[in-house]
Design a protein around this motif. Structure first.
Motif, PDB file in Angstrom:
ATOM      1  N   HIS A  96       0.836  -1.212   0.000  1.00 46.52           N
ATOM      2  CA  HIS A  96       0.000   0.000   0.000  1.00 46.52           C
ATOM      3  C   HIS A  96       0.869   1.259   0.000  1.00 46.52           C
ATOM      4  O   HIS A  96       0.567   2.235  -0.677  1.00 46.52           O
ATOM      5  CB  HIS A  96      -0.910   0.031   1.236  1.00 46.52           C
ATOM      6  CG  HIS A  96      -2.126  -0.839   1.113  1.00 46.52           C
ATOM      7  ND1 HIS A  96      -2.954  -0.823   0.018  1.00 46.52           N
ATOM      8  CD2 HIS A  96      -2.665  -1.743   1.972  1.00 46.52           C
ATOM      9  CE1 HIS A  96      -3.943  -1.690   0.204  1.00 46.52           C
ATOM     10  NE2 HIS A  96      -3.785  -2.263   1.380  1.00 46.52           N
TER      11      HIS A  96
ATOM     12  N   HIS B  87      -0.968   3.959  -2.234  1.00 42.01           N
ATOM     13  CA  HIS B  87      -2.368   3.842  -1.822  1.00 42.01           C
ATOM     14  C   HIS B  87      -2.669   4.582  -0.527  1.00 42.01           C
ATOM     15  O   HIS B  87      -3.750   5.104  -0.367  1.00 42.01           O
ATOM     16  CB  HIS B  87      -2.737   2.378  -1.578  1.00 42.01           C
ATOM     17  CG  HIS B  87      -2.658   1.540  -2.792  1.00 42.01           C
ATOM     18  ND1 HIS B  87      -2.573   0.176  -2.731  1.00 42.01           N
ATOM     19  CD2 HIS B  87      -2.650   1.854  -4.093  1.00 42.01           C
ATOM     20  CE1 HIS B  87      -2.506  -0.309  -3.958  1.00 42.01           C
ATOM     21  NE2 HIS B  87      -2.546   0.693  -4.801  1.00 42.01           N
TER      22      HIS B  87
ATOM     23  N   SER C 109     -11.050   0.855  -3.072  1.00 41.09           N
ATOM     24  CA  SER C 109     -10.299   0.120  -2.074  1.00 41.09           C
ATOM     25  C   SER C 109     -10.154  -1.352  -2.467  1.00 41.09           C
ATOM     26  O   SER C 109      -9.147  -1.963  -2.160  1.00 41.09           O
ATOM     27  CB  SER C 109     -10.905   0.301  -0.692  1.00 41.09           C
ATOM     28  OG  SER C 109     -11.901  -0.619  -0.451  1.00 41.09           O
TER      29      SER C 109
ATOM     30  N   ARG D 275      -5.735   6.708  -0.077  1.00 41.84           N
ATOM     31  CA  ARG D 275      -6.783   6.212   0.799  1.00 41.84           C
ATOM     32  C   ARG D 275      -7.174   7.253   1.830  1.00 41.84           C
ATOM     33  O   ARG D 275      -8.326   7.351   2.230  1.00 41.84           O
ATOM     34  CB  ARG D 275      -6.303   4.949   1.493  1.00 41.84           C
ATOM     35  CG  ARG D 275      -7.426   4.187   2.094  1.00 41.84           C
ATOM     36  CD  ARG D 275      -6.882   2.961   2.684  1.00 41.84           C
ATOM     37  NE  ARG D 275      -6.448   2.048   1.642  1.00 41.84           N
ATOM     38  CZ  ARG D 275      -6.679   0.757   1.716  1.00 41.84           C
ATOM     39  NH1 ARG D 275      -7.298   0.267   2.747  1.00 41.84           N
ATOM     40  NH2 ARG D 275      -6.300  -0.040   0.762  1.00 41.84           N
TER      41      ARG D 275
ATOM     42  N   ASP E  65      -7.217  -1.463  -4.712  1.00 40.30           N
ATOM     43  CA  ASP E  65      -5.997  -1.308  -3.919  1.00 40.30           C
ATOM     44  C   ASP E  65      -5.612  -2.619  -3.243  1.00 40.30           C
ATOM     45  O   ASP E  65      -4.445  -2.971  -3.184  1.00 40.30           O
ATOM     46  CB  ASP E  65      -6.197  -0.245  -2.831  1.00 40.30           C
ATOM     47  CG  ASP E  65      -6.168   1.169  -3.397  1.00 40.30           C
ATOM     48  OD1 ASP E  65      -5.989   1.308  -4.613  1.00 40.30           O
ATOM     49  OD2 ASP E  65      -6.318   2.109  -2.604  1.00 40.30           O
TER      50      ASP E  65
END
Ligand code: ZN
Length: 229
Positions: free
Chosen positions: A107, A112, A158, A116, A161
């Motif tokens: 991530h 991400h 998400s 996020r 991801d």
């Protein structure tokens, strides 16, 4: 110009909400975390660090009970106390913990965690702004539609991801000589550990792809990577 004022106010509100949420998350993590220190885990994270050409991989313990791992927007990696306890009492192996750390590293590496943060904090901003616009045409209904659209978008982002972070983790685990076995076995355990079978599914799992789907994706990658004999 006057017609634009409510829209500008909404945008300003969204921006303030976003800043506040970023600040609050960082403060919460700073106050409730310490560096994870475990000999066996360090051996594994050192192997991953070597594969990545890094000196070491720092992992923090976040003092909350729910079983989870997370990557902060500033690149720090956290394992919750609840998760670490499962490892300490033998329900989760060191290699399985390493697979979570590899996933969270994914991530961070893929950017991400920053995006996020925008997902979480930005969701309110998008909902408010979109709702404000839609509500002019569909009084009363606008808010509900904006809310549904925002949630859908966040869930889709998400899920994407998660698959990408899983792929990164698989590659790193293979390169470090740990292999993808622990990654797959952990998924089976996670459903039990997080109590998703009991109907009290934690919110973070709702936005995650289904376990079977994630395992199948790992196996599809293995088939491509590993020579078949
Ligand atoms: Zn994830």
């Amino acid at each position: 110009m006057l017609k634009l004022t409510p829209l500008l106010l909404l945008l300003a509100y969204g921006l303030v909400m976003y800043r506040f949420s970023v600040w609050r998350t960082k403060k919460e993590l700073d106050e409730k975390s310490t560096e994870l220190a475990d000999r066996k885990l360090k051996e594994l994270t050192d192997r991953m660090a070597k594969a990545l050409d890094l000196d070491r991989i720092r992992v923090n313990i976040y003092e909350i009970a729910p079983v989870n791992g997370l990557a902060a927007p500033d690149g720090r990696i956290f394992i919750t106390r609840g998760f670490f306890d499962q490892y300490r009492n033998g329900k989760v192996t060191a290699e399985e913990m390493a697979s979570v750390i590899a996933h969270e590293l994914g991530h961070v590496a893929l950017g991400h965690s920053r995006r996020r943060m925008i997902d979480f904090s930005g969701q309110n901003a998008i909902r408010m702004t979109l709702g404000g616009i839609l509500n002019r045409f569909l009084p009363g209904l606008g808010w509900a539609i904006a809310s549904a659209l925002t949630s859908l978008l966040a869930a889709k982002l998400s899920r994407q991801d998660e698959h990408e972070a899983d792929a990164y983790a698989s590659a790193l685990l293979v390169k470090s000589g740990i292999g993808t076995g622990p990654q797959k076995s952990l998924f089976a355990k996670l459903e039990k550990l997080t109590g998703s079978g009991s109907g009290s599914q934690p919110a973070w799992l709702l936005s995650h792809p289904k376990t079977a789907e994630r395992v199948a994706a790992i196996e599809a990658r293995e088939a491509r990577w590993l020579p078949n004999d």
